[in-house]
Design a protein around this motif. Sequence first.
Motif, PDB file in Angstrom:
ATOM      1  N   HIS A   2     -47.019  32.207  20.720  1.00 47.48           N
ATOM      2  CA  HIS A   2     -48.256  31.681  20.147  1.00 47.48           C
ATOM      3  C   HIS A   2     -47.955  30.985  18.819  1.00 47.48           C
ATOM      4  O   HIS A   2     -47.488  31.617  17.872  1.00 47.48           O
ATOM      5  CB  HIS A   2     -49.252  32.813  19.916  1.00 47.48           C
ATOM      6  CG  HIS A   2     -49.733  33.459  21.175  1.00 47.48           C
ATOM      7  ND1 HIS A   2     -48.926  34.218  21.986  1.00 47.48           N
ATOM      8  CD2 HIS A   2     -50.954  33.443  21.762  1.00 47.48           C
ATOM      9  CE1 HIS A   2     -49.631  34.650  23.014  1.00 47.48           C
ATOM     10  NE2 HIS A   2     -50.855  34.200  22.909  1.00 47.48           N
ATOM     11  N   VAL A  92     -57.969  31.858  23.888  1.00 47.89           N
ATOM     12  CA  VAL A  92     -59.039  31.607  22.913  1.00 47.89           C
ATOM     13  C   VAL A  92     -59.448  32.922  22.234  1.00 47.89           C
ATOM     14  O   VAL A  92     -59.613  32.974  21.010  1.00 47.89           O
ATOM     15  CB  VAL A  92     -60.245  30.905  23.590  1.00 47.89           C
ATOM     16  CG1 VAL A  92     -61.462  30.903  22.666  1.00 47.89           C
ATOM     17  CG2 VAL A  92     -59.881  29.470  23.973  1.00 47.89           C
ATOM     18  N   SER A  95     -56.848  34.099  19.764  1.00 52.01           N
ATOM     19  CA  SER A  95     -56.857  33.312  18.539  1.00 52.01           C
ATOM     20  C   SER A  95     -58.086  33.609  17.673  1.00 52.01           C
ATOM     21  O   SER A  95     -57.953  33.862  16.474  1.00 52.01           O
ATOM     22  CB  SER A  95     -56.807  31.819  18.910  1.00 52.01           C
ATOM     23  OG  SER A  95     -56.887  31.033  17.773  1.00 52.01           O
ATOM     24  N   ILE A 103     -55.743  28.693  14.678  1.00 55.10           N
ATOM     25  CA  ILE A 103     -56.916  27.929  15.116  1.00 55.10           C
ATOM     26  C   ILE A 103     -56.529  26.458  15.287  1.00 55.10           C
ATOM     27  O   ILE A 103     -56.882  25.828  16.280  1.00 55.10           O
ATOM     28  CB  ILE A 103     -58.054  28.055  14.074  1.00 55.10           C
ATOM     29  CG1 ILE A 103     -58.614  29.469  14.101  1.00 55.10           C
ATOM     30  CG2 ILE A 103     -59.143  27.023  14.293  1.00 55.10           C
ATOM     31  CD1 ILE A 103     -59.428  29.799  15.322  1.00 55.10           C
ATOM     32  N   LEU A 106     -54.515  25.946  18.357  1.00 57.54           N
ATOM     33  CA  LEU A 106     -55.108  26.414  19.613  1.00 57.54           C
ATOM     34  C   LEU A 106     -54.918  25.407  20.747  1.00 57.54           C
ATOM     35  O   LEU A 106     -54.611  25.791  21.882  1.00 57.54           O
ATOM     36  CB  LEU A 106     -56.602  26.724  19.395  1.00 57.54           C
ATOM     37  CG  LEU A 106     -57.368  27.305  20.565  1.00 57.54           C
ATOM     38  CD1 LEU A 106     -56.757  28.614  21.056  1.00 57.54           C
ATOM     39  CD2 LEU A 106     -58.835  27.549  20.182  1.00 57.54           C
ATOM     40  N   ASN A 109     -51.359  25.725  21.937  1.00 54.56           N
ATOM     41  CA  ASN A 109     -51.156  26.983  22.680  1.00 54.56           C
ATOM     42  C   ASN A 109     -51.802  26.909  24.059  1.00 54.56           C
ATOM     43  O   ASN A 109     -51.234  27.393  25.051  1.00 54.56           O
ATOM     44  CB  ASN A 109     -51.714  28.164  21.872  1.00 54.56           C
ATOM     45  CG  ASN A 109     -50.798  28.529  20.716  1.00 54.56           C
ATOM     46  OD1 ASN A 109     -49.575  28.434  20.835  1.00 54.56           O
ATOM     47  ND2 ASN A 109     -51.369  28.941  19.599  1.00 54.56           N
TER      48      ASN A 109
END
Lengths: 216, 93
Positions: A2, A92, A95, A103, A106, A109
């Motif tokens: 991540h 989601v 995060s 964020i 995101l 990711n």
Amino acid sequence: MHIPDGLMDPVVWVVGFVVAVPILFVAFRRLGRETDEDRIPFMAVLAAGIFVAQMLNFPVAGGTTGHLIGAALAVVLVGPVAAMAVLTVVIVIQSLFFGDGGITALGLNLLNMAVVAPLVASLVYGASKRNMKASIFAASWLSVFIAAFATAIELSASFLISGGTFGITPYVALPAMLGYNAVIGVGEGFITVGVWAFISQVAPEITKARREEAPQ
Amino acid sequence: MKRGPAAYLATIAVVFAVLLPLYYMFSYGRNDSLARTIEQGNGNQGGSTYNAPFSYGGSYLESLVFGILGMVLVFAVFYALFLVMKKRRMRRE
């Protein structure tokens, strides 16, 4: 795998959103239109299972750890489009609620783990189903390896665009990400095959239904 | 699904509770592949731009609670999302 905030050049993370969001939007729309309502609880349980599985890092060589992505597992159990939706919800929530992945990162990711990994797993899994276990293992390993490759490219692009302010030099990013994830992919392969074999034993209707579906 | 989703979620929670000590024994506090790569490449982490309300915890009990919380949250969000999509589709039809 991540990506946190502050690591990537803004151009790169904006591109992540621009590429990932439309693909996932289409996937959700298609799933909402075509999926049998009876399958939704199983997909939601699968998403929940992948969430906790991603918390359980396992050790790999040299003091490094890795965790399951779960893209191949989702592809073999519910198909590629549903796999994208499952992983999107997981990533989601990781995060927004748990700070696992930035964020701003995101989009990247989602691109790596909810788009690239399921697509690769689906291509490999769809190519050969003669030996299910070998096919699932190969799909798992390659999904991790190619997702890691995508991450390494993003790190390298950030480094080159920003002149070294963001990202990681390609000379480190590519060998390190590919090296570690070549090993992590083996773990992903064993876990995915193990879970698939277990589900085939205790709930054969799930794996049988998926095998009989036409490739999406 | 032969059994209800709650039974499957309970099974996942039990498996998680059993495997979590192994995580604490062998992996806790160790970097993953990306963190290791950042470390090797002296990468810049400018800090978080957003503070999440929860974390994965720093002890067995905390991780267990937050893991189960996250698991239920993921299940509920996925399910709710598709209920909304279904309602919208039915309204259109």
